[in-house]
Design a protein around this motif. Structure first.
Motif, PDB file in Angstrom:
ATOM      1  N   PRO A 154     -26.676 -56.983  34.900  1.00  0.00           N
ATOM      2  CA  PRO A 154     -25.809 -56.463  35.931  1.00  0.00           C
ATOM      3  C   PRO A 154     -25.409 -57.724  37.060  1.00  0.00           C
ATOM      4  N   VAL A 155     -26.533 -58.652  37.400  1.00  0.00           N
ATOM      5  CA  VAL A 155     -26.291 -59.784  38.158  1.00  0.00           C
ATOM      6  C   VAL A 155     -25.314 -60.636  37.770  1.00  0.00           C
ATOM      7  N   VAL A 156     -25.372 -60.952  36.465  1.00  0.00           N
ATOM      8  CA  VAL A 156     -24.431 -61.757  35.670  1.00  0.00           C
ATOM      9  C   VAL A 156     -23.079 -61.212  36.032  1.00  0.00           C
ATOM     10  N   ARG A 157     -22.860 -59.868  35.727  1.00  0.00           N
ATOM     11  CA  ARG A 157     -21.652 -59.328  35.831  1.00  0.00           C
ATOM     12  C   ARG A 157     -20.880 -59.488  37.462  1.00  0.00           C
ATOM     13  N   VAL A 158     -22.152 -59.147  38.325  1.00  0.00           N
ATOM     14  CA  VAL A 158     -21.452 -59.165  39.759  1.00  0.00           C
ATOM     15  C   VAL A 158     -21.092 -60.508  40.086  1.00  0.00           C
ATOM     16  N   LYS A 173     -19.802 -62.843  38.143  1.00  0.00           N
ATOM     17  CA  LYS A 173     -18.538 -63.329  37.459  1.00  0.00           C
ATOM     18  C   LYS A 173     -17.675 -62.840  37.910  1.00  0.00           C
ATOM     19  N   ASP A 174     -17.678 -61.491  38.674  1.00  0.00           N
ATOM     20  CA  ASP A 174     -16.585 -60.739  39.049  1.00  0.00           C
ATOM     21  C   ASP A 174     -16.178 -61.349  40.482  1.00  0.00           C
ATOM     22  N   ILE A 175     -16.867 -62.067  41.143  1.00  0.00           N
ATOM     23  CA  ILE A 175     -16.443 -62.735  42.449  1.00  0.00           C
ATOM     24  C   ILE A 175     -15.819 -64.233  41.948  1.00  0.00           C
ATOM     25  N   GLY A 176     -15.715 -64.683  40.815  1.00  0.00           N
ATOM     26  CA  GLY A 176     -15.240 -65.803  40.384  1.00  0.00           C
ATOM     27  C   GLY A 176     -16.250 -66.881  39.935  1.00  0.00           C
ATOM     28  N   CYS A 177     -17.338 -66.849  39.835  1.00  0.00           N
ATOM     29  CA  CYS A 177     -18.549 -67.666  39.693  1.00  0.00           C
ATOM     30  C   CYS A 177     -18.706 -67.793  38.052  1.00  0.00           C
ATOM     31  N   ARG A 178     -18.892 -69.353  37.609  1.00  0.00           N
ATOM     32  CA  ARG A 178     -19.556 -69.591  36.164  1.00  0.00           C
ATOM     33  C   ARG A 178     -20.749 -69.348  36.524  1.00  0.00           C
ATOM     34  N   VAL A 179     -21.412 -68.712  35.443  1.00  0.00           N
ATOM     35  CA  VAL A 179     -22.851 -68.092  35.581  1.00  0.00           C
ATOM     36  C   VAL A 179     -23.433 -68.934  34.455  1.00  0.00           C
ATOM     37  N   SER A 180     -24.491 -69.507  34.752  1.00  0.00           N
ATOM     38  CA  SER A 180     -25.242 -70.540  33.803  1.00  0.00           C
ATOM     39  C   SER A 180     -27.040 -69.865  33.948  1.00  0.00           C
ATOM     40  N   LEU A 181     -27.514 -69.758  32.679  1.00  0.00           N
ATOM     41  CA  LEU A 181     -29.000 -69.345  32.727  1.00  0.00           C
ATOM     42  C   LEU A 181     -29.906 -70.385  32.375  1.00  0.00           C
ATOM     43  N   ALA A 199     -28.239 -64.642  25.328  1.00  0.00           N
ATOM     44  CA  ALA A 199     -27.662 -65.269  26.753  1.00  0.00           C
ATOM     45  C   ALA A 199     -26.466 -64.921  26.842  1.00  0.00           C
ATOM     46  N   ALA A 200     -25.575 -65.190  25.447  1.00  0.00           N
ATOM     47  CA  ALA A 200     -24.076 -64.867  25.404  1.00  0.00           C
ATOM     48  C   ALA A 200     -23.859 -63.453  25.850  1.00  0.00           C
ATOM     49  N   ASN A 201     -24.596 -62.672  25.287  1.00  0.00           N
ATOM     50  CA  ASN A 201     -24.495 -61.119  25.150  1.00  0.00           C
ATOM     51  C   ASN A 201     -24.712 -60.478  26.598  1.00  0.00           C
ATOM     52  N   LEU A 202     -25.327 -61.385  27.353  1.00  0.00           N
ATOM     53  CA  LEU A 202     -25.658 -60.819  28.585  1.00  0.00           C
ATOM     54  C   LEU A 202     -24.522 -61.184  29.602  1.00  0.00           C
ATOM     55  N   GLY A 203     -23.474 -61.852  29.087  1.00  0.00           N
ATOM     56  CA  GLY A 203     -22.462 -62.261  29.844  1.00  0.00           C
ATOM     57  C   GLY A 203     -22.272 -63.649  30.436  1.00  0.00           C
ATOM     58  N   ALA A 204     -23.347 -64.413  30.302  1.00  0.00           N
ATOM     59  CA  ALA A 204     -23.561 -65.745  30.753  1.00  0.00           C
ATOM     60  C   ALA A 204     -22.276 -66.686  30.060  1.00  0.00           C
ATOM     61  N   ASP A 205     -21.765 -67.721  30.921  1.00  0.00           N
ATOM     62  CA  ASP A 205     -20.863 -68.593  30.649  1.00  0.00           C
ATOM     63  C   ASP A 205     -21.665 -69.887  30.178  1.00  0.00           C
TER      64      ASP A 205
END
Length: 253
Positions: A130-134, A136-144, A156-162
């Protein structure tokens, strides 16, 4: 080509050794960009031991290159114990307010001197999603921030990370020993697995001018370098150090 993002935490650590605005974080970021850096990275911790929350706002408003904010996504707001330093708003709230191009989620805590391991997605995946989703919704590229484990890339990909950022200390230590091929192979395999999962690949931690040319992994989008860069900049100056790192990445300047 692989982008070079300069981490300014150690510059901020020097500033924080006194009650002063010197060295100025924004000025040093601009010097890095003028010398050829492709981006700027900061890692504001809740104790604000180096980069402070306000630095993130100042950098975002002043720079025309990508800002990457690193940190633990589960950190809560914390009052500052210094009258001249503002409160820490919590990591997600800070990122939402600043709006950087990229956010790198890292499983660190106050007791760690520096980041020293990647996420265990079997343990933290449900909390991260859910943090990744939040973010990304504000336009950030998300890396783990991840250890070199090929089997974890699909998760990692299934969690929505870029992207993922590979934690490279094990490579750096192996390189120091002169026997790093087996360790490098693990990073290469992880980068291939990330690419197959449609993830971008970043890397960072203890990369330097000596080991960076040998860090030959495929699909490498970005490296983040701070400690070694700061040491080298004390020797050669920022204007001479940034080109050396770009050349170590294989760029013809």
């Amino acid at each position: 080509m692989t982008a070079l993002s300069i981490n300014l935490n150690k510059i901020a650590l020097i500033r924080n050794s006194r009650v002063t605005a010197i060295p100025n974080i924004v000025d040093h970021a601009k010097m890095c960009v003028s010398a050829g850096a492709d981006g700027i990275t900061v890692h504001p911790r809740p104790d604000q031991r180096h980069i402070r929350a306000q630095d993130c706002f100042d950098l975002q408003s002043a720079l025309d290159v990508e800002l990457n904010i690193e940190g633990n996504p589960f950190t809560e707001p914390r009052a500052s114990d210094q009258s001249h330093v503002g409160d820490y708003p919590g990591f997600v709230a800070l990122v939402q307010a600043v709006g950087p191009a990229q956010v790198t989620l890292v499983p660190d805590n106050d007791q760690q001197l520096t980041s020293d391991h990647g996420f265990d997605l079997a343990k933290d995946g449900k909390r991260l999603e859910p943090v990744v989703r939040v973010l990304k919704d504000i336009g950030c590229r998300v890396s783990l921030f991840m250890d070199p484990e090929p089997s974890a890339m699909a998760t990692a990909a299934n969690l929505g990370a870029d992207r993922i950022e590979l934690y490279t200390e094990s490579y750096a230590r192996a390189h120091e020993s002169g026997n790093f091929e087996k360790t490098l192979c693990a990073f290469q395999e992880t980068a291939e697995a990330a690419f197959a999962a449609r993830l971008g690949v970043n890397a960072g931690h203890d990369l330097n001018l000596i080991n960076l040319p040998d860090f030959t992994i495929p699909h490498l989008d970005e490296v983040s370098i701070g400690h070694a860069f700061t040491v080298d900049a004390l020797r050669w100056g920022i204007a001479n150090t940034i080109p050396r790192y770009q050349q170590a990445l294989g760029k013809n300047l």
